[in-house]
Design a protein around this motif. Structure first.
Motif, PDB file in Angstrom:
ATOM      1  N   UNK A  66       0.848  -1.197   0.000  1.00 12.41           N
ATOM      2  CA  UNK A  66       0.000   0.000   0.000  1.00 12.41           C
ATOM      3  C   UNK A  66       0.880   1.243   0.000  1.00 12.41           C
ATOM      4  N   UNK A  67       0.647   2.116  -0.982  1.00 17.47           N
ATOM      5  CA  UNK A  67       1.366   3.379  -1.061  1.00 17.47           C
ATOM      6  C   UNK A  67       0.388   4.509  -0.742  1.00 17.47           C
ATOM      7  N   UNK A  68       0.933   5.720  -0.628  1.00 17.75           N
ATOM      8  CA  UNK A  68       0.094   6.856  -0.241  1.00 17.75           C
ATOM      9  C   UNK A  68       0.070   7.898  -1.357  1.00 17.75           C
ATOM     10  N   UNK A  69      -1.116   8.464  -1.598  1.00 15.03           N
ATOM     11  CA  UNK A  69      -1.229   9.505  -2.617  1.00 15.03           C
ATOM     12  C   UNK A  69      -2.116  10.634  -2.124  1.00 15.03           C
ATOM     13  N   UNK A  70      -1.994  11.774  -2.799  1.00 16.58           N
ATOM     14  CA  UNK A  70      -2.835  12.917  -2.414  1.00 16.58           C
ATOM     15  C   UNK A  70      -4.093  12.999  -3.262  1.00 16.58           C
ATOM     16  N   UNK A  71      -4.087  12.301  -4.432  1.00 18.97           N
ATOM     17  CA  UNK A  71      -5.108  12.526  -5.455  1.00 18.97           C
ATOM     18  C   UNK A  71      -4.993  13.981  -5.926  1.00 18.97           C
ATOM     19  N   UNK A  72      -5.918  14.459  -6.760  1.00 19.21           N
ATOM     20  CA  UNK A  72      -5.794  15.812  -7.310  1.00 19.21           C
ATOM     21  C   UNK A  72      -6.151  16.899  -6.300  1.00 19.21           C
ATOM     22  N   UNK A  73      -5.691  18.121  -6.605  1.00 21.62           N
ATOM     23  CA  UNK A  73      -5.893  19.227  -5.660  1.00 21.62           C
ATOM     24  C   UNK A  73      -7.346  19.685  -5.580  1.00 21.62           C
ATOM     25  N   UNK A  74      -8.189  19.246  -6.521  1.00 24.08           N
ATOM     26  CA  UNK A  74      -9.601  19.627  -6.435  1.00 24.08           C
ATOM     27  C   UNK A  74     -10.338  18.804  -5.380  1.00 24.08           C
ATOM     28  N   UNK A  75      -9.719  17.721  -4.921  1.00 23.98           N
ATOM     29  CA  UNK A  75     -10.382  16.894  -3.901  1.00 23.98           C
ATOM     30  C   UNK A  75      -9.497  16.662  -2.685  1.00 23.98           C
ATOM     31  N   UNK A  76      -8.595  17.611  -2.384  1.00 16.24           N
ATOM     32  CA  UNK A  76      -7.703  17.327  -1.242  1.00 16.24           C
ATOM     33  C   UNK A  76      -7.605  18.432  -0.191  1.00 16.24           C
ATOM     34  N   UNK A  77      -7.191  19.582  -0.426  1.00 14.69           N
ATOM     35  CA  UNK A  77      -6.870  20.380  -1.601  1.00 14.69           C
ATOM     36  C   UNK A  77      -5.401  20.743  -1.724  1.00 14.69           C
ATOM     37  N   UNK A  78      -4.532  19.914  -1.135  1.00 13.96           N
ATOM     38  CA  UNK A  78      -3.112  20.257  -1.198  1.00 13.96           C
ATOM     39  C   UNK A  78      -2.273  19.024  -1.507  1.00 13.96           C
ATOM     40  N   UNK A  79      -1.031  19.276  -1.878  1.00 13.26           N
ATOM     41  CA  UNK A  79      -0.092  18.188  -2.160  1.00 13.26           C
ATOM     42  C   UNK A  79       0.946  18.164  -1.055  1.00 13.26           C
ATOM     43  N   UNK A  80       0.576  17.597   0.069  1.00 10.95           N
ATOM     44  CA  UNK A  80       1.460  17.633   1.231  1.00 10.95           C
ATOM     45  C   UNK A  80       1.436  16.261   1.896  1.00 10.95           C
ATOM     46  N   UNK A  81       2.547  15.536   1.782  1.00 13.81           N
ATOM     47  CA  UNK A  81       2.568  14.162   2.287  1.00 13.81           C
ATOM     48  C   UNK A  81       2.603  14.092   3.813  1.00 13.81           C
TER      49      UNK A  81
END
Ligand SMILES: [Zn+2]
Length: 420
Positions: A288-303
């Motif tokens: 199992x890996x971790x992802x942010x998905x897109x910024x429209x549904x997160x809304x940030x790219x921060x692990x």
């Protein structure tokens, strides 16, 4: 003399922090020692914390442009809004939207990401120019139209041939059929066949929502994972995003077929899709890996945020504080993500790629009993001072060296009106 030496930092090696010195040459970690090393460029300091940089295993980077346009909606209404705006996105928009996503990722210690989207030539160009790494695929959807199927496959395949291994091997180009509800089984069979012929991988969204499972069951009489397995789509060369709605037998199929899963907890919760059975997947030995998905549904790219979110939501799902521990989510954000895509990385070890984040201690890192807990449960991302990707310093003292960050922000603001 190493090209880069990092001396006396607290390094995360083999699952624990130890004081060590790290030498880098070319794109690799070439030396780990207790003795100080000489380097053309040297970072040193007992306050520094050195960790493998993160790999964001599922995103649509250019969706930064759609950030905030569809809030507080569940997936099907959200998708309708997103698809309406996505139609307006051209090459220029995708390039600058991706660059903005890369700014955010670099600033929070992400060395690379897996991206499934449109106008992927522009995404590849952004990756090349910014110095990061990426697994890229054109998001294909035939929607039952044979003409479209042919065209989509052509675009997906041309992208692989044009970009795989580009920029000193920083790009890995693979197939990206969007999902079982936008791609027919016949199309997916062809994609898998072609992927095997080209000896490449596939990345696909699967069982993200309950709606999807019911829809696939009513169309084909089987759940999505069973459907994919019945057409021979699933094996170790397939990485699926989400897998939120899966039953016991489907988990067993994923394990048996050695499929990697990307967990996107913030996106799954924000779209009220559900919480994946991550604890059980880990116990079963599913990668199992971790992802942010897109910024429209997160809304940030921060692990950092994603690791904490992953750990917290599993604790509540199972009502167990040790359901998914700090070391589990850290592994999901680093080595599990690289290995999902068949790449070496995510560890501080001689011979490994020099993808390294160097952190300084913020107030919430004190007292520093074990920096891992500060990293997973306290950090915001601001702690990342320097980022090295493939042996190149892409950020030093929080300044991005490979491109003009201010220009990216200005460009994105100027595109706002055209998009909305
Ligand atoms: Zn996605």
């Amino acid at each position: 003399m190493h090209s880069i030496a990092i001396n006396d930092a607290h390094c995360y090696i083999s699952g624990k922090f130890t004081k060590a010195c790290v030498g880098i040459d070319g794109s690799s970690i070439t030396r780990i020692s207790k003795e100080k090393l000489e380097g053309e460029i040297t970072f040193s300091g007992e306050d520094l914390i050195l960790i493998p940089a993160f790999f964001n295993a599922h995103t649509h980077a250019a969706m930064t442009l759609l950030r905030g346009i569809a809030e507080d909606l569940e997936l099907s209404s959200w998708l309708k809004n997103v698809w309406r705006v996505e139609r307006k996105l051209g090459k220029k928009e995708i390039y600058w939207g991706t660059m903005l996503g890369i700014v955010e990722m670099i600033k929070s210690g992400i060395a690379g990401f897996s991206d499934l989207y449109i106008h992927m030539d522009e995404v590849a160009r952004a990756v090349g120019e910014s110095g990061v790494k990426a697994v890229l695929c054109y998001g294909m959807a035939d929607r039952g139209d044979q003409e479209k199927a042919k065209k989509e496959l052509e675009i997906g395949e041309k992208f692989i041939k044009d970009w795989n291994n580009a920029y000193e091997g920083r790009i890995k180009a693979i197939y990206g059929p969007h999902a079982p509800y936008t791609c027919t089984p016949e199309f997916l069979e062809i994609v898998k066949e072609r992927a095997d012929e080209l000896n490449t991988m596939s990345h696909i969204h699967v069982s993200e929502t309950e709606w999807e499972v019911n829809e696939i069951k009513s169309r084909y009489g089987k759940t999505p994972i069973r459907l994919l397995d019945s057409i021979g789509f699933l094996d170790g060369n397939v990485v699926i995003a989400h897998a939120v709605w899966v039953d016991d037998e489907e988990l067993e199929i994923l394990r048996k077929r050695k499929v990697s899963v990307v967990h996107n907890p913030a996106s799954n919760m924000k779209l009220s899709s559900g919480i994946a059975r991550v604890r059980e997947m880990i116990e079963m030995g599913i990668n199992v890996a971790l992802g942010t998905d897109g910024a429209a549904s997160n809304n940030s790219y921060n692990m950092f945020f994603e690791m904490k979110t992953a750990s917290l939501c599993q604790k509540i799902k199972y009502m167990r504080a040790d359901a998914v521990r700090a070391e589990d989510v850290f592994r999901m954000a680093t080595e599990n993500a690289y290995s999902a895509y068949g790449m070496k990385g995510g560890k501080i070890e001689e011979g490994y790629p020099a993808d390294i984040a160097i952190l300084s201690k913020s107030a919430s890192f004190h007292p520093a009993y074990n920096p891992l807990y500060s990293i997973v449960y306290s950090a915001s991302g601001e702690e990342v001072q320097h980022l090295i990707v493939n042996g190149q310093i892409v950020m030093e003292d929080r300044e991005i060296l490979t491109f003009d960050e201010e220009k990216v922000l200005r460009k994105v603001e100027s595109l706002k009106e055209e998009i909305t």
